[in-house]
Design a protein around this motif. Structure first.
Motif, PDB file in Angstrom:
ATOM      1  N   THR A 151       0.827  -1.215   0.069  1.00 37.59           N
ATOM      2  CA  THR A 151       0.161  -0.030   0.050  1.00 37.59           C
ATOM      3  C   THR A 151       0.845   1.224   0.081  1.00 37.59           C
ATOM      4  OG1 THR A 151      -0.149   0.208   2.126  1.00 37.59           O
ATOM      5  CG2 THR A 151      -1.725  -1.352   1.240  1.00 37.59           C
ATOM      6  N   ARG A 152       2.181   1.053   0.122  1.00 36.81           N
ATOM      7  CA  ARG A 152       2.912   2.260   0.260  1.00 36.81           C
ATOM      8  C   ARG A 152       3.667   2.730  -0.987  1.00 36.81           C
ATOM      9  NH1 ARG A 152       5.555   0.251   6.124  1.00 36.81           N
ATOM     10  NH2 ARG A 152       3.541   0.084   7.176  1.00 36.81           N
ATOM     11  N   GLY A 153       4.140   3.854  -1.163  1.00 31.93           N
ATOM     12  CA  GLY A 153       4.908   4.348  -2.329  1.00 31.93           C
ATOM     13  C   GLY A 153       4.145   5.162  -3.354  1.00 31.93           C
ATOM     14  N   GLU A 154       4.804   5.708  -3.917  1.00 26.88           N
ATOM     15  CA  GLU A 154       3.835   6.594  -5.154  1.00 26.88           C
ATOM     16  C   GLU A 154       3.356   5.880  -6.375  1.00 26.88           C
ATOM     17  OE1 GLU A 154       5.053  10.269  -8.226  1.00 26.88           O
ATOM     18  OE2 GLU A 154       6.412   9.605  -6.846  1.00 26.88           O
ATOM     19  N   TYR A 155       4.015   4.805  -6.487  1.00 27.14           N
ATOM     20  CA  TYR A 155       3.486   3.878  -7.768  1.00 27.14           C
ATOM     21  C   TYR A 155       2.600   2.554  -7.160  1.00 27.14           C
ATOM     22  CZ  TYR A 155       3.709   3.618 -12.884  1.00 27.14           C
ATOM     23  OH  TYR A 155       3.717   3.719 -14.088  1.00 27.14           O
ATOM     24  N   SER A 156       2.440   2.712  -5.833  1.00 27.12           N
ATOM     25  CA  SER A 156       1.486   1.624  -5.465  1.00 27.12           C
ATOM     26  C   SER A 156       0.265   1.794  -5.773  1.00 27.12           C
ATOM     27  CB  SER A 156       1.572   1.634  -3.776  1.00 27.12           C
ATOM     28  OG  SER A 156       1.126   2.797  -3.209  1.00 27.12           O
ATOM     29  N   LEU A 157      -0.403   2.992  -6.116  1.00 26.68           N
ATOM     30  CA  LEU A 157      -1.702   3.197  -6.566  1.00 26.68           C
ATOM     31  C   LEU A 157      -2.031   2.537  -7.814  1.00 26.68           C
ATOM     32  CD1 LEU A 157      -1.807   7.252  -5.969  1.00 26.68           C
ATOM     33  CD2 LEU A 157      -3.004   5.259  -4.717  1.00 26.68           C
ATOM     34  N   TYR A 158      -0.919   2.085  -8.753  1.00 28.75           N
ATOM     35  CA  TYR A 158      -1.055   1.371 -10.220  1.00 28.75           C
ATOM     36  C   TYR A 158      -0.508   0.176 -10.088  1.00 28.75           C
ATOM     37  CZ  TYR A 158      -0.608   6.448 -10.914  1.00 28.75           C
ATOM     38  OH  TYR A 158      -1.025   7.963 -11.062  1.00 28.75           O
ATOM     39  N   LEU A 159      -0.360  -0.411  -8.778  1.00 27.21           N
ATOM     40  CA  LEU A 159       0.298  -1.876  -8.864  1.00 27.21           C
ATOM     41  C   LEU A 159      -0.822  -2.788  -9.197  1.00 27.21           C
ATOM     42  CD1 LEU A 159       2.319  -3.898  -7.615  1.00 27.21           C
ATOM     43  CD2 LEU A 159       0.876  -3.925  -5.329  1.00 27.21           C
ATOM     44  N   TRP A 160      -1.951  -2.743  -8.995  1.00 27.07           N
ATOM     45  CA  TRP A 160      -3.111  -3.464  -9.505  1.00 27.07           C
ATOM     46  C   TRP A 160      -3.066  -3.525 -11.203  1.00 27.07           C
ATOM     47  CZ3 TRP A 160      -3.847  -7.572  -6.966  1.00 27.07           C
ATOM     48  CH2 TRP A 160      -3.878  -7.546  -5.394  1.00 27.07           C
ATOM     49  N   ASN A 161      -2.830  -2.574 -11.645  1.00 19.64           N
ATOM     50  CA  ASN A 161      -2.608  -2.476 -13.240  1.00 19.64           C
ATOM     51  C   ASN A 161      -1.795  -3.744 -13.668  1.00 19.64           C
ATOM     52  OD1 ASN A 161      -4.273  -0.354 -13.192  1.00 19.64           O
ATOM     53  ND2 ASN A 161      -2.517   1.175 -13.704  1.00 19.64           N
ATOM     54  N   TYR A 162      -0.835  -3.889 -12.973  1.00 20.15           N
ATOM     55  CA  TYR A 162       0.099  -5.011 -13.375  1.00 20.15           C
ATOM     56  C   TYR A 162      -0.197  -6.469 -12.740  1.00 20.15           C
ATOM     57  CZ  TYR A 162       2.790  -0.955 -14.365  1.00 20.15           C
ATOM     58  OH  TYR A 162       3.387   0.183 -14.891  1.00 20.15           O
ATOM     59  N   LEU A 163      -1.175  -6.581 -11.848  1.00 18.87           N
ATOM     60  CA  LEU A 163      -1.524  -7.926 -11.365  1.00 18.87           C
ATOM     61  C   LEU A 163      -2.994  -7.802 -11.313  1.00 18.87           C
ATOM     62  CD1 LEU A 163       0.664  -7.416  -8.071  1.00 18.87           C
ATOM     63  CD2 LEU A 163       1.269  -8.645 -10.096  1.00 18.87           C
ATOM     64  N   GLY A 164      -3.227  -9.178 -11.778  1.00 23.31           N
ATOM     65  CA  GLY A 164      -4.939  -9.551 -11.921  1.00 23.31           C
ATOM     66  C   GLY A 164      -5.665  -9.551 -10.342  1.00 23.31           C
ATOM     67  N   ARG A 165      -6.660  -9.241 -10.216  1.00 26.33           N
ATOM     68  CA  ARG A 165      -7.557  -9.301  -9.179  1.00 26.33           C
ATOM     69  C   ARG A 165      -8.765 -10.128  -9.248  1.00 26.33           C
ATOM     70  NH1 ARG A 165      -8.370  -3.153  -6.575  1.00 26.33           N
ATOM     71  NH2 ARG A 165      -8.836  -2.802  -9.066  1.00 26.33           N
ATOM     72  N   MET A 166      -8.985 -10.997  -8.523  1.00 32.79           N
ATOM     73  CA  MET A 166     -10.175 -11.944  -8.722  1.00 32.79           C
ATOM     74  C   MET A 166     -11.207 -11.180  -8.330  1.00 32.79           C
ATOM     75  SD  MET A 166      -8.706 -15.751  -7.214  1.00 32.79           S
ATOM     76  CE  MET A 166      -9.692 -16.650  -8.390  1.00 32.79           C
ATOM     77  N   HIS A 167     -12.269 -11.291  -9.287  1.00 31.31           N
ATOM     78  CA  HIS A 167     -13.558 -10.657  -9.116  1.00 31.31           C
ATOM     79  C   HIS A 167     -13.369  -9.105  -8.972  1.00 31.31           C
ATOM     80  CE1 HIS A 167     -14.940 -14.972  -8.578  1.00 31.31           C
ATOM     81  NE2 HIS A 167     -13.951 -14.915  -7.547  1.00 31.31           N
ATOM     82  N   GLY A 168     -12.266  -8.544  -9.362  1.00 32.01           N
ATOM     83  CA  GLY A 168     -12.088  -7.200  -9.237  1.00 32.01           C
ATOM     84  C   GLY A 168     -11.755  -6.539  -7.927  1.00 32.01           C
ATOM     85  N   ARG A 169     -11.489  -7.459  -6.981  1.00 27.44           N
ATOM     86  CA  ARG A 169     -11.344  -6.908  -5.654  1.00 27.44           C
ATOM     87  C   ARG A 169      -9.901  -7.529  -4.871  1.00 27.44           C
ATOM     88  NH1 ARG A 169     -16.972  -9.044  -3.155  1.00 27.44           N
ATOM     89  NH2 ARG A 169     -15.685 -11.181  -3.372  1.00 27.44           N
ATOM     90  N   SER A 170      -9.408  -6.757  -3.996  1.00 28.85           N
ATOM     91  CA  SER A 170      -8.184  -7.260  -3.340  1.00 28.85           C
ATOM     92  C   SER A 170      -8.399  -8.576  -2.340  1.00 28.85           C
ATOM     93  CB  SER A 170      -7.599  -6.240  -2.503  1.00 28.85           C
ATOM     94  OG  SER A 170      -8.452  -5.591  -1.517  1.00 28.85           O
ATOM     95  N   TYR A 171      -9.739  -8.989  -2.298  1.00 26.13           N
ATOM     96  CA  TYR A 171     -10.088 -10.051  -1.398  1.00 26.13           C
ATOM     97  C   TYR A 171     -10.993 -10.999  -2.179  1.00 26.13           C
ATOM     98  CZ  TYR A 171     -14.154  -6.932  -0.269  1.00 26.13           C
ATOM     99  OH  TYR A 171     -15.059  -6.329  -0.545  1.00 26.13           O
ATOM    100  N   SER A 172     -10.971 -12.107  -2.012  1.00 29.42           N
ATOM    101  CA  SER A 172     -11.825 -12.977  -2.904  1.00 29.42           C
ATOM    102  C   SER A 172     -11.800 -14.751  -2.151  1.00 29.42           C
ATOM    103  CB  SER A 172     -11.054 -13.209  -4.441  1.00 29.42           C
ATOM    104  OG  SER A 172      -9.804 -13.719  -4.240  1.00 29.42           O
ATOM    105  N   ALA A 173     -12.460 -15.290  -3.059  1.00 30.31           N
ATOM    106  CA  ALA A 173     -12.659 -16.886  -2.408  1.00 30.31           C
ATOM    107  C   ALA A 173     -12.652 -17.649  -3.806  1.00 30.31           C
ATOM    108  CB  ALA A 173     -13.815 -17.085  -1.595  1.00 30.31           C
ATOM    109  N   PHE A 174     -12.232 -18.789  -3.736  1.00 29.90           N
ATOM    110  CA  PHE A 174     -12.191 -19.551  -4.995  1.00 29.90           C
ATOM    111  C   PHE A 174     -11.919 -21.131  -4.610  1.00 29.90           C
ATOM    112  CE2 PHE A 174      -7.610 -18.621  -4.226  1.00 29.90           C
ATOM    113  CZ  PHE A 174      -7.003 -19.668  -4.645  1.00 29.90           C
ATOM    114  N   SER A 175     -12.423 -21.911  -5.377  1.00 28.91           N
ATOM    115  CA  SER A 175     -12.333 -23.383  -5.163  1.00 28.91           C
ATOM    116  C   SER A 175     -11.243 -24.026  -6.189  1.00 28.91           C
ATOM    117  CB  SER A 175     -13.813 -24.056  -5.444  1.00 28.91           C
ATOM    118  OG  SER A 175     -14.548 -23.677  -4.435  1.00 28.91           O
ATOM    119  N   LEU A 176     -10.465 -24.760  -5.715  1.00 28.59           N
ATOM    120  CA  LEU A 176      -9.108 -25.538  -6.052  1.00 28.59           C
ATOM    121  C   LEU A 176      -9.728 -27.022  -6.129  1.00 28.59           C
ATOM    122  CD1 LEU A 176      -6.947 -26.033  -7.973  1.00 28.59           C
ATOM    123  CD2 LEU A 176      -5.599 -25.575  -6.071  1.00 28.59           C
ATOM    124  N   GLY A 177     -10.662 -27.465  -6.942  1.00 28.59           N
ATOM    125  CA  GLY A 177     -11.121 -28.896  -6.722  1.00 28.59           C
ATOM    126  C   GLY A 177     -12.188 -28.796  -5.629  1.00 28.59           C
TER     127      GLY A 177
END
Length: 618
Positions: free
Chosen positions: A443-469
């Motif tokens: 959450t820290r640093g000037e470019y942290s605001l853009y971090l999620w542009n480079y990483l995928g978020r499940m369901h468009g959120r920073s928290y999620s749930a999924f099933s692996l089998g």
């Protein structure tokens, strides 16, 4: 260094920083040409400083100058090019054509970067010797010349110049006073292998009331279009010389080998979807070709659209594949085509580059066996990460989870890229998906605001749930480790509401069919909520523990403390064991391995020294 010199340099720096008169597009190169009439203006004055100010205001990276005196009596025995180089802060290259009036007279080139090579070639000139100055730079070559006054000699000259540049394997640009109008034989000849980049409809001579176009900037096209033109201007400068200056802005096309910046990295895995991400060095339009057959001719194309418009002309590429079949192996490759010009009614493109064909397998509800690798608190210690991964990469794995502080304190884009280009190849991210959970340092640093542009978020959120089998994973985002009103956040945080939202999400998740029918359940978040001292700041504990008090998780995987720790079930009111990963210093750094075989779920924790700290059946 005296005070006057320091003040002069400081003023020059300010002038360079804020004096650009003509805005320039990002990733373009500005080339300028100017016949300076040996520094003599239409007012009869020799004034080199005003020419230098003009150049600085236009802010080119290359200037081709014609009619340049070097220690000539008529211009005051001064070295004009050296004075301009000092004033503009550029490198100077002089190529004289004749000896004149006690000195030398010819062409000069100013460049921001130091030239790689310099060559002067002789051109026809019966009454006055003529030359062309060829300056090679890192990414392109410029030819600066002042041609003869006779049409026959000009025609022969452009043939010589064209032959001279054939050997270069990089873009070549011709600039100068060609003494030829657009409909003349020399210009007609040039247009067979050169493109006029400057605007021939804007006359350049004389400077007061210009009637003729005789000054040009051109691009060599015989080996293919290696650039795109963005802007072309003739400057309305009437006094400094008897010609008007001109410039063009061009964008160079990247070599095919330079288009891709990263390998593809798979994100947001599921039974019927997969997100493919990759970065390019240049703006591009991109897509994914995929299918169950590795034959490219049998693959289909997937692109990203937002409200009918293709997501393009950027360097971050993300394509979500949907409607996939569960438990199926898919082959794919990513494709990017550079965009060199993107305007309302006209676009130009560079090379189309395709990655190697890779594969991934979608998950299935019937999966009983898997192996998941979990990292935390790498904190830029890539040497430790590589060492940890070497301890677990010998056996196949299905997913990699980064549990916070693995992209820490992001101040600039390179902080993200440097980590990506370490993580993604090592974990084989073009075939193995990964999930990133945010820690407090993300959450820290000037470019942290853009971090999620480079990483995928499940369901468009920073928290999620999924099933692996038959196993349910629940991922939470704890936010910062200090109160929102702490002075260091400058009243710009509201993680309290973010945690409240997640408490509601947890309540819904615990009642969901997917959670209830799961065989195993795993909770993962960065900051632990159990094991804190009573007086410690732990807002997630206050909000989430009441919800999780009776939740039937098999384990909670946490981080943040930089000290490996096991909190057994019931030790601190926890209804499940809590495992906290180590820090970012050897040998305390840890990697966790979740391995499921049938109904048996095992957790291993290994430190950077290769010691197995834990092997626990969950």
């Amino acid at each position: 260094m005296n005070k006057i010199t320091i003040l002069t340099i400081f003023c020059l720096m300010l002038f360079h920083a804020g004096a650009q008169t003509f805005p320039q597009r990002e990733n373009t190169h500005r080339l300028m040409s100017y016949n300076i009439h040996h520094g003599e203006g239409m007012d009869g004055k020799i004034d080199i400083e005003r020419i230098g100010k003009l150049i600085t205001g236009i802010n080119p990276e290359v200037v081709g100058l014609q009619e340049v005196d070097s220690v000539v009596n008529r211009s005051g025995n001064i070295d004009i090019l050296q004075l301009l180089a000092k004033q503009t802060g550029m490198y100077s290259t002089f190529g004289y054509s004749i000896l004149h009036d006690g000195g030398k007279y010819g062409n000069g080139v100013l460049t921001r970067e130091k030239p790689l090579t310099v060559r002067k070639i002789s051109l026809p000139g019966a009454r006055e010797a003529r030359t062309a100055l060829i300056v090679e730079l890192d990414h392109y070559v410029v030819v600066n010349t002042h041609l003869s006054l006779t049409d026959e000699e000009r025609l022969e000259s452009v043939k010589i110049i064209t032959d001279a540049v054939e050997k270069y394997d990089k873009p070549v640009f011709l600039m100068g006073d060609l003494n030829a109008t657009p409909d003349s034989k020399p210009i007609t000849f040039l247009q067979d292998k050169w493109q006029i980049l400057s605007n021939p409809k804007q006359p350049t001579s004389p400077s007061v009331t210009p009637r003729s176009t005789i000054d040009y900037i051109m691009g060599y096209t015989a080996k293919g279009q290696s650039y795109a033109k963005y802007n072309a201007r003739v400057i309305d400068e009437r006094v400094a010389s008897d010609h008007r200056p001109l410039f063009v802005d061009i964008r160079l096309k990247a070599p095919a080998s330079k288009v891709m910046r990263t390998i593809p990295y798979l994100q947001n895995p599921g039974t019927d979807e997969m997100t493919v991400m990759w970065l390019t060095n240049v703006p591009a339009r991109s897509w994914v070709e995929y299918g169950i057959d590795p034959d490219p001719d049998k693959m289909e194309r997937a692109r990203a659209f937002i409200e009918g418009v293709m997501v393009a002309n950027n360097t971050i590429n993300q394509v979500r594949l949907t409607g996939l079949q569960p438990g199926t192996k898919y082959y794919y490759r990513v494709v990017s085509q550079e965009i060199t010009r993107y305007s309302s009614y006209y676009k130009e493109f560079g090379d189309t580059v395709r990655s190697d064909i890779k594969s991934f397998t979608t998950w299935s509800d019937n999966i009983k066996d898997f192996r998941v690798i979990v990292y935390n608190d790498i904190h830029s210690n890539m040497q430790m990460f590589n060492k940890l991964h070497s301890l677990v990469e010998d056996k196949p794995y299905d997913l990699v989870i980064f549990n916070g502080d693995c992209f820490d304190d992001v101040e600039k884009e390179s902080d993200i890229i440097d980590r990506l280009v370490t993580y993604t190849p090592r974990i084989k991210s073009d075939e193995i998906p990964s999930i990133f959970i945010r820690g407090n340092h993300e959450t820290r640093g000037e470019y942290s605001l853009y971090l999620w542009n480079y990483l995928g978020r499940m369901h468009g959120r920073s928290y999620s749930a999924f099933s692996l089998g038959d196993t349910r994973f629940v991922l939470l985002d704890c936010g910062e480790d200090k109160p929102d009103d702490h002075w260091v956040y400058y009243d710009m945080n509201d993680y309290t509401q973010h945690r409240i939202d997640q408490a509601e999400f947890l309540k819904e998740e615990l009642q969901s069919t997917a959670f209830k029918k799961a065989n195993k359940r795993i909770l993962i978040h960065h900051i632990p909520i159990f094991g804190f001292k009573p007086d410690s700041f732990s807002p997630c504990s206050d909000l989430w523990i009441p919800v999780l008090k009776k939740a039937p998780f098999n384990v909670s995987l946490n981080a943040h403390m930089h000290q490996y720790r096991v909190i057994e079930k019931g030790e601190d009111g926890n209804n499940f064991p809590v495992i906290i990963g180590g820090g970012n210093q050897e040998p305390n750094g840890t990697v966790m391995i979740l391995e499921k075989k049938g109904n048996k779920l095992t957790l291993e924790v290994i430190n950077a020294a290769g010691e197995k700290l834990l092997e626990k059946i969950l």
